[in-house]
Design an enzyme around this catalytic site. Structure first.
Site, mmCIF file in Angstrom:
data_model
loop_
_atom_site.group_PDB
_atom_site.id
_atom_site.type_symbol
_atom_site.label_atom_id
_atom_site.label_comp_id
_atom_site.label_asym_id
_atom_site.label_seq_id
_atom_site.Cartn_x
_atom_site.Cartn_y
_atom_site.Cartn_z
ATOM 1 N N THR A 272 0.843 -1.177 0.311
ATOM 2 C CA THR A 272 -0.372 -0.165 -0.121
ATOM 3 C C THR A 272 0.772 1.108 -0.336
ATOM 4 O OG1 THR A 272 -1.542 -1.285 1.662
ATOM 5 C CG2 THR A 272 -1.056 1.238 1.387
ATOM 6 N N GLY A 311 2.916 -2.830 8.084
ATOM 7 C CA GLY A 311 3.155 -3.813 9.558
ATOM 8 C C GLY A 311 4.840 -4.202 9.726
ATOM 9 N N ARG A 443 -26.028 -11.392 34.707
ATOM 10 C CA ARG A 443 -26.321 -10.143 35.508
ATOM 11 C C ARG A 443 -28.425 -10.146 35.676
ATOM 12 N NH1 ARG A 443 -25.045 -5.011 36.843
ATOM 13 N NH2 ARG A 443 -26.288 -3.706 36.399
ATOM 14 N N GLY A 527 -21.438 -0.101 30.466
ATOM 15 C CA GLY A 527 -20.418 0.233 31.375
ATOM 16 C C GLY A 527 -19.702 -1.020 31.346
ATOM 17 N N THR A 548 -11.064 -2.496 6.079
ATOM 18 C CA THR A 548 -10.344 -1.607 5.329
ATOM 19 C C THR A 548 -9.167 -2.478 5.200
ATOM 20 O OG1 THR A 548 -10.458 0.082 6.726
ATOM 21 C CG2 THR A 548 -8.937 0.521 5.270
ATOM 22 N N GLU A 550 -6.073 -5.309 4.242
ATOM 23 C CA GLU A 550 -6.221 -6.860 3.019
ATOM 24 C C GLU A 550 -7.453 -6.376 1.569
ATOM 25 O OE1 GLU A 550 -4.844 -10.042 2.698
ATOM 26 O OE2 GLU A 550 -3.164 -9.544 4.240
ATOM 27 N N ASP A 552 -10.469 -2.816 0.681
ATOM 28 C CA ASP A 552 -11.423 -2.409 1.236
ATOM 29 C C ASP A 552 -12.894 -2.761 1.000
ATOM 30 O OD1 ASP A 552 -12.554 0.426 2.394
ATOM 31 O OD2 ASP A 552 -13.860 -0.152 1.132
#
Lengths: 754, 754
Positions: A272, A311, A443, A527, A548, A550, A552
């Site tokens: 890229t 990367g 919960r 939260g 995005t 590899e 878009d």
């Protein structure tokens, strides 16, 4: 209120009938289930049967006053519902009858109604007094068995990898400083390389096991430890190592591959550019062959032509650089060249500039950077020359004469990475779902003033609806990606164009599914979901970019659609339109039969739950969208509109087709797999999962189906109701289903999930 | 191919007709526009007019061969399109005609077609040769004027505040360490307090300007500097200060309010508990009156009954604690009590434990923490006793006898906070849209091989479709929130129940809109959007929790729906159902007339762009959902199903109604405001913005409208096409529209936006 006196046998049916009529969701096939059970019930007299069957008439349902009297009768019995009974409704009914008429035997016929109608305690627990039960779980299915279905033939590899992640080096911590984080992730990558995972997809000659399919699975599992780890691992072994493996030749393999797999040679994948994100063919970096010196000169011509988001850019010794190869003044198109970046002292080599991309929304353990090349000279041998080479005489040579085809052949070999990205996204979604559902199963929130305890979050219909279909989709996409990787690895099928195109579309819908799922889980945890310690926050940041990189997603969907339009005969990734236009005609002959109004208003359960209906609906959508798209494009072309403009005009249509085709493909792949499950109980469960996924998918696009007349209003509503109902039916198995994902305890560090 | 010879006057129309027929979107009212223009064109002979009108027959459109000949004729002229011309199509047509037939005057009639049909260069620029134009912008509207419409009567306050944010203390930086970040944000808050912004909403007695409406505006602007700043500011002045102002009495005001407004008394708002997120009435913290000592003892009974996610918890000297007030052994319900947390040396006082919530997905400049109280004694005077007090004789007294009503009256006074949260979310969306659109107006991607430069991202239909409706919605919600705040502040209307309910729903849809928008912008910017420096990443993390705090969106939607069901007569926030049930009957009498099939298939532009249609559609949806919901609930109740269970069964229906009602309310508020705009040009622009928003909203729920028969398939498709078309029509004004948001350059630090 007077209470009619019923026989013990009839009495047993009262709770069932009360539940049935408190909901209005009785279709012909469901009435059938109840009728059959009653017919076969030898404890009932003929009069009993007649009475019971009279209560099954949808055109003449029991009066409200009758229902109220039933409710009274049940309440007066004082019997409490015990949710953890194996057949809670049958057991409850038995006790109600016993209260009024004395001991009676367990009724198999009622059990059949309970099971076959999918009536679950959460359909009705607020109707009756409940014996508080702190941990109601169904033991009908085993998470371990489900896990083994998911792991398939890679069970051993996966289990071993999961144990490997027990090492303290993988213990999850909040790391805010990017330098520390990157260093730690680098050590994790090296650790895995030492264990042999880096080379896994390479051949045995280079210390690998040639196991790309297993690699994809461990890649999915890796994100459970950390997203940055997975991505850095993928860059080093999949992209850098993979480019050597797939684009290089024997000499490159021998020189570099084993070292890349061991992470003793760190590398990056420099494709890229800042100025050219999605348009790889338009990159500007040049690789100019210098015939005199027999070298290749790598150069970044303009300020914005640098490599971007690379990367591993800060840790790498070498880069696989994609550049326009210029030989004897002629541009031969994009090729990859190995370019050393740093010396052994980790100093940048002359002519190379690297800049840190800085902090990102996520993946801060990955060192992304920009790279500029200023006339950097490398030996000719550094050209990864599997598909195009410079001969000893200094001439360019490629077996693939068509430059387009050559370009897409090179890119195509890297499609495995797209499958892995989708896999990692799926892994992130599974993790977030596990956290959110474990939390919702503990919960409690609000309460019914009559009851002692507040309801579990997971018992709210809205909570079931927001999470359950996402669980179903995780299963569907799991098997879809398995199949894609297996096809990709199948060397008996060398032409990968179709698979590449399919993967393009699937990567889009699955990574979007992943970010939507993680977002829904974040909100579902309130939260708590916002705190980093509960892991969803990092997943959100990490997975976000999967839509995005590899490729878009929007661009990939258009590629997928062009594949469908040209019946997968056009060059993959082709930005040109001529091939697509040439192949368009085959789509124009596709005759779609008109939808029968009886079919478009069929709302019976048996029909809506039938995979044949789902497949028909998904296929119909793809074919119809293909046909109308082809018609539109042809119309434009006939009017003399340039093809580029014509394709622009249908851009959103293309994307819709890309999504539709991918959804069809995913569901069919899942069904194929479900058909291989031998245990009938598990097969039923997986079919139900598939049904929920499919109806949810059809529901999401109901407006389109309604516009086409494929669905009538009644059927569309019925599908919406069935989606909610299926969520309820799967509620008792949710815990098992998420345990089936197999996220080990040592990786599930979120406090709210424990 | 033979080219017919046309007169100069006819020739001018050829490009227009070619464009019209290259698209098939001609409805009766549009043909009308063209016909009128032709009729009024005195340069045309009768024969010309007849010929031109013959090309306007949708049932017999010009043949493909005719279109191709037009295209040829245009291409042969060699004339280039100049996009930055004021009327590019008319100018182009003029030049084409001139090429063949010599000089002709500028044709006002063609201009009228161009303007009234909304034909924009991006409809057709790929059809013609284009004179490359690097910065095509429309100057038709002024961003400054739009900005002044948005600021309304608060322009001075807003402008002053925007200048205040020029101070270097607000210069944006990446801050990864929470301690540093929190300290910095604290200093920013104190800085603003010194400038008088903290006390802004308080009365002049306490150094304020009584300007709650202005406060809401600056709150929206504050997020442009930093999300943590806005939230910490809101906690200190809106929640802590606001609780003193709204729930306290004169003595509290005199003692604390000025100091709170100056941030010399830092405080927090301790309502939420770990065990009780959305269920405030169920909180467990107790405030027990000790008659002997005339004190109140604050206590956290269980491990999970601590206060949770309390913003400012680590910096505060005092907390406004919500607890069950127990007087003489009787629980009088939830009240707020001021509890000192720390001494002047910033040491915790005895009995108080505070724990840092740690890192979060966003807002890491806000110090959220948990708080436990162990028998903490405070003077009786610390009870914020506006709505309930302990008399000198030690008895509890409240003017509001009904404890429910008392509770909801107290909560209701805090509704301003919800408006502010929605405002901040909207501010975040505006910022992200500005970044994404500025980027898309510079970034080029791919190209047409014929053209020299790649297309701007913003010229892709898919890019227009993903961003433009979101810009339109930002405008709609801006005025909606203005109106809500103005109603909330209107002291001539003391009964705020209806506004509170409305705000509950609007906060939900607007904060969801905000996170969806920010996400879309992130993806629209590709990898650039992922870098923290471009600001979208932080906004994503910061705004995400807005869907949860100040009321979970799902819970709020249900409250809104219950409000609608009971015609806003039930107690706001009521978890009980009896009032709602009592008031249900009014909804059951609502007769909805059947939709005329002609109406449900009306696709003419004039109809689809008419606000009356939008309002009708949005009102119809609310009323129909209300009626069917009321019917369902009544049906369940009649069958003896407990009301709690009945409401559970319709939970998803409730949420759908809550959303529908809020959408209707938002659009109507916007229209009300649009009607006050005097300049007809701007009025037209705002109407178009509203139309896009409304059609997009109807489109999103098309499946429901189709199911109801409100929309026919043809109309539904037409709406989809009109949404795309409107995006194209607004394309030239996008830059002006985002500049209209008024984000100052000193706050727009994203490199990709500059």
């Amino acid at each position: 209120m007077t209470t009619e006196i019923y026989t013990a046998s009839v009495l047993q049916y009262i709770p069932v009938f009360y539940i049935i009529w408190s909901d209005d969701l009785l279709s012909a096939s469901e009435i059938n289930v109840a009728e059959n059970a009653i017919s076969e019930d030898s404890s009932l007299t003929l009069a009993d049967k007649k009475l019971l069957k009279s209560w099954l008439d949808v055109n003449n349902p029991p009066k409200d006053s009758v229902l109220k009297s039933w409710k009274q009768l049940i309440a007066n019995s004082g019997v409490k519902l015990v949710e953890h009974n194996t057949y809670p409704l049958t057991a409850f009914s038995e006790k109600v009858a016993k209260h009024y008429q004395g001991e009676i035997p367990f009724n198999e016929c009622i059990k059949n109604i309970e099971v076959n109608l999918g009536i679950q305690p959460n359909h009705y627990n607020h109707l009756f007094d409940v014996q508080i039960d702190l941990d109601p779980k169904s033991a009908q299915y085993s998470a371990k068995h489900i896990g083994s279905i998911l792991k398939g033939e890679h069970a051993q590899t996966i289990d071993q990898f999961r144990s490997t992640l027990k090492d303290p080096i993988f213990s999850w911590q909040i790391r805010r400083n990017k330098e520390d984080f990157r260093q730690h992730v680098l050590e994790q990558v090296k650790f895995l390389a030492q264990k042999g995972y880096g080379a896994m997809a390479y051949s045995e000659d280079y210390d690998g096991t040639d196991n790309m399919e297993g690699y994809a699975h461990i890649f999915e599992n890796m994100i459970w430890a950390d997203g940055s780890l997975a991505i850095k691992f993928g860059v080093q072994f999949g992209l850098f190592g993979g480019s050597i493996q797939k684009l290089g030749t024997k000499k490159h393999h021998n020189t570099y591959l084993a070292n890349a797999g061991k992470a003793s040679l760190l590398g990056c994948f420099a494709m890229t550019e800042t100025g050219h994100g999605s348009n790889v063919r338009g990159i500007k970096t040049t690789a100019t062959y210098n015939k005199e010196k027999d070298t290749i000169v790598i150069h970044t011509p303009g300020k914005n032509d640098n490599k971007e988001y690379i990367g591993n850019a800060l840790h790498s010794q070498m880069a696989s650089v994609f550049a326009q190869l210029i030989v004897n003044g002629k541009n031969e198109g994009v090729h990859a060249i190995l370019v050393p970046l740093r010396n052994n002292a980790h100093e940048l080599l002359p002519g190379i500039t690297v800049e840190d991309n800085g902090y990102k929304l996520g993946l801060n353990g990955v060192d992304n950077g920009k790279i500029w090349f200023d006339q950097v000279e490398v030996p000719k041998e550094n050209l990864l020359n599997k598909y195009g080479t410079i001969l000893a005489n200094g001439e360019y040579y490629s077996e693939i004469k068509n430059p387009n085809k050559r370009f897409f052949t090179m890119l195509g070999t890297l499609v495995g990475g797209r499958i892995c990205v989708a896999r990692a996204g799926l892994g992130g979604a599974k993790f977030a779902l596990t956290v959110a559902i474990k939390h919702a199963l503990k919960r409690r929130q609000f309460n019914d003033s009559v009851k002692i305890q507040e309801d579990l979050l997971m018992d709210y219909p809205s909570h079931q609806l927001r999470l359950t279909p996402l669980v179903a989709s995780a299963y569907v996409y799991h098997f879809t990606l398995d199949k894609m990787m297996s096809l990709y690895c199948d060397e008996s099928q060398p032409d990968k164009r179709k698979i590449e195109t399919q993967v393009a579309g699937l990567k889009s819908i699955i990574t979007w599914y992943a970010i939507d799922t993680i977002q829904e889980c974040r909100e579902a945890c309130g939260g708590k979901g916002y705190l980093i310690e509960n892991r969803i926050a990092d997943l959100k940041g990490d997975v976000d970019i999967f839509t995005t990189f590899e490729g878009d997603n929007n661009v990939l969907l258009q590629l997928a659609a062009k594949g469908v339009l040209s019946d997968f005969k056009a060059e993959f990734n082709s930005a040109g339109f001529s091939t697509v236009l040439k192949l368009l005609s085959s789509q124009l002959s596709d005759k779609l039969s008109t939808i029968n109004p009886v079919y478009s208003n069929k709302t019976d359960k048996n029909h809506l739950y039938n995979p044949k209906f789902h497949v028909h609906a998904l296929e119909y959508r793809t074919r119809r969208l293909t046909y109308t798209l082809a018609m539109r494009i042809r119309g434009y072309i006939k009017k003399g509109i340039p093809s580029y403009q014509a394709f622009l005009k249908v851009q959103t249509h293309l994307m819709t087709l890309g999504k539709a085709y991918s959804a069809e493909l995913a569901y069919k792949s899942f069904l194929e797999h479900t058909n291989t499950i031998t245990d009938p109980d598990y097969k039923t469960l997986f079919e139900k999962i598939g049904t929920l996924h499919a109806l949810y998918e059809i529901r999401k696009d109901a407006s389109w189906y309604l516009e086409q007349g494929y669905l009538g209003g009644t059927k569309s509503k019925a599908i919406r109701q069935r989606v909610e109902r299926l969520c309820t039916e799967l509620r008792p198995h949710l815990n098992t289903l998420i345990d089936g994902f197999g996220i080990p305890d040592h990786l599930m560090t979120a406090p709210i999930a424990n």
